[in-house]
Design a protein around this motif. Sequence first.
Motif, PDB file in Angstrom:
ATOM      1  N   GLY A 172       0.914  -1.183   0.123  1.00 24.59           N
ATOM      2  CA  GLY A 172       0.051   0.139  -0.056  1.00 24.59           C
ATOM      3  C   GLY A 172       0.847   1.279   0.144  1.00 24.59           C
ATOM      4  O   GLY A 172       0.135   2.367   0.132  1.00 24.59           O
ATOM      5  N   TYR A 173       2.005   1.144  -0.190  1.00 29.15           N
ATOM      6  CA  TYR A 173       2.928   2.289  -0.268  1.00 29.15           C
ATOM      7  C   TYR A 173       3.270   2.965  -1.602  1.00 29.15           C
ATOM      8  O   TYR A 173       3.813   2.005  -2.421  1.00 29.15           O
ATOM      9  N   SER A 174       2.823   4.063  -2.035  1.00 32.19           N
ATOM     10  CA  SER A 174       3.251   4.365  -3.062  1.00 32.19           C
ATOM     11  C   SER A 174       4.628   4.897  -3.314  1.00 32.19           C
ATOM     12  O   SER A 174       5.285   4.860  -2.248  1.00 32.19           O
ATOM     13  N   TYR A 175       4.913   5.020  -4.422  1.00 36.43           N
ATOM     14  CA  TYR A 175       6.509   5.503  -4.676  1.00 36.43           C
ATOM     15  C   TYR A 175       6.945   6.677  -3.833  1.00 36.43           C
ATOM     16  O   TYR A 175       7.844   6.800  -3.392  1.00 36.43           O
ATOM     17  N   GLN A 176       5.939   7.513  -3.907  1.00 37.78           N
ATOM     18  CA  GLN A 176       6.014   8.879  -3.083  1.00 37.78           C
ATOM     19  C   GLN A 176       6.236   8.680  -1.711  1.00 37.78           C
ATOM     20  O   GLN A 176       7.194   9.217  -1.115  1.00 37.78           O
ATOM     21  N   ALA A 177       5.405   7.638  -1.367  1.00 37.31           N
ATOM     22  CA  ALA A 177       5.574   7.280   0.224  1.00 37.31           C
ATOM     23  C   ALA A 177       6.893   6.665   0.595  1.00 37.31           C
ATOM     24  O   ALA A 177       7.462   6.754   1.538  1.00 37.31           O
ATOM     25  N   GLN A 178       7.303   5.817  -0.352  1.00 37.11           N
ATOM     26  CA  GLN A 178       8.568   5.007  -0.149  1.00 37.11           C
ATOM     27  C   GLN A 178       9.686   5.980  -0.247  1.00 37.11           C
ATOM     28  O   GLN A 178      10.782   5.907   0.879  1.00 37.11           O
ATOM     29  N   ARG A 179       9.723   6.900  -0.910  1.00 39.11           N
ATOM     30  CA  ARG A 179      10.547   7.962  -1.061  1.00 39.11           C
ATOM     31  C   ARG A 179      10.751   8.693   0.083  1.00 39.11           C
ATOM     32  O   ARG A 179      11.781   9.083   0.866  1.00 39.11           O
ATOM     33  N   TYR A 180       9.501   9.305   0.694  1.00 39.23           N
ATOM     34  CA  TYR A 180       9.422   9.804   2.100  1.00 39.23           C
ATOM     35  C   TYR A 180      10.097   9.137   3.284  1.00 39.23           C
ATOM     36  O   TYR A 180      10.902   9.543   3.950  1.00 39.23           O
ATOM     37  N   HIS A 181       9.603   7.943   3.410  1.00 39.11           N
ATOM     38  CA  HIS A 181       9.973   6.922   4.518  1.00 39.11           C
ATOM     39  C   HIS A 181      11.731   6.895   4.277  1.00 39.11           C
ATOM     40  O   HIS A 181      12.575   6.909   5.464  1.00 39.11           O
ATOM     41  N   THR A 182      12.285   6.761   3.086  1.00 42.69           N
ATOM     42  CA  THR A 182      13.569   6.645   3.026  1.00 42.69           C
ATOM     43  C   THR A 182      14.284   7.969   3.328  1.00 42.69           C
ATOM     44  O   THR A 182      15.451   7.892   3.973  1.00 42.69           O
ATOM     45  N   GLN A 183      13.862   9.096   2.960  1.00 41.76           N
ATOM     46  CA  GLN A 183      14.377  10.387   3.323  1.00 41.76           C
ATOM     47  C   GLN A 183      14.437  10.827   4.624  1.00 41.76           C
ATOM     48  O   GLN A 183      15.340  11.488   5.194  1.00 41.76           O
ATOM     49  N   HIS A 184      13.425  10.136   5.387  1.00 38.86           N
ATOM     50  CA  HIS A 184      13.145  10.465   6.875  1.00 38.86           C
ATOM     51  C   HIS A 184      13.830   9.396   7.844  1.00 38.86           C
ATOM     52  O   HIS A 184      13.783   9.501   8.874  1.00 38.86           O
ATOM     53  N   GLY A 185      14.620   8.682   7.174  1.00 38.01           N
ATOM     54  CA  GLY A 185      15.363   7.665   7.813  1.00 38.01           C
ATOM     55  C   GLY A 185      14.555   6.491   8.496  1.00 38.01           C
ATOM     56  O   GLY A 185      14.994   5.643   9.287  1.00 38.01           O
ATOM     57  N   ASN A 186      13.319   6.546   8.165  1.00 41.68           N
ATOM     58  CA  ASN A 186      12.430   5.279   8.763  1.00 41.68           C
ATOM     59  C   ASN A 186      12.842   3.903   7.915  1.00 41.68           C
ATOM     60  O   ASN A 186      12.882   2.888   8.701  1.00 41.68           O
ATOM     61  N   TRP A 187      13.167   4.060   6.677  1.00 34.69           N
ATOM     62  CA  TRP A 187      13.553   2.745   6.047  1.00 34.69           C
ATOM     63  C   TRP A 187      15.045   3.137   5.625  1.00 34.69           C
ATOM     64  O   TRP A 187      15.318   4.187   5.105  1.00 34.69           O
ATOM     65  N   LEU A 188      15.913   2.145   5.615  1.00 30.11           N
ATOM     66  CA  LEU A 188      17.248   2.152   5.032  1.00 30.11           C
ATOM     67  C   LEU A 188      17.203   1.807   3.641  1.00 30.11           C
ATOM     68  O   LEU A 188      17.064   0.590   3.332  1.00 30.11           O
ATOM     69  N   GLN A 189      17.809   2.527   2.609  1.00 28.98           N
ATOM     70  CA  GLN A 189      17.993   1.772   1.216  1.00 28.98           C
ATOM     71  C   GLN A 189      19.269   1.111   1.243  1.00 28.98           C
ATOM     72  O   GLN A 189      20.419   1.768   1.154  1.00 28.98           O
TER      73      GLN A 189
END
Length: 199
Positions: free
Chosen positions: A32-49
Amino acid sequence: MLTDRTDTRAKLWRTASVQRGYFTAAQAKDAGYSYQAQRYHTQHGNWLQVDRAIYRFREFVDLPAEGDEQLVRWSLWSKGRAAVSHATALTMHDLGTASPSRIHMTVPRNFRQQTDALILHRAELTEGDVEERVGYRVTTPLRALVECAAVGEDQNALDIAIAKALSQGLVTQPKLLYAAQQVGPRAELGVERALAAAS
């Protein structure tokens, strides 16, 4: 109907939890995460790329490592088409004498992705050639031994691995010889030498 953010995270968490916290962009999209939401979570450190379109929940980084997290990551990179093999598989089965410096994986012959981080071998593995682990597949002890013999692995290391596998009942001499014959003369020679050394 809008999906609750907690439900979306829980769905992705369930997927990632059996993959040591790793997940792909496609799995996040399915949750359910859009690509925009994925970018947000990566930029804010919630997810590590960790690679292109591969992420990891930050919480898993702080957990004690089990030693095979990278294998899950590379399995996702291959979209589940690769199996840990050769010397790396021997290490996973506690048959290797040393941890290989680079990860060996076997991929189908038509696999097109490349990376310098892995040693890729091309072969068509059968269901009986692999075992399922948490988040990745690994070739069986029998297949791993024959693979190492086929690529001319250090004969002394192969002798030790085969002797250990025989003593633990992981393989038998007839099955080892038959499997080596199916792979080719080089594998057969390496296995025969190891069996002679073990007797």
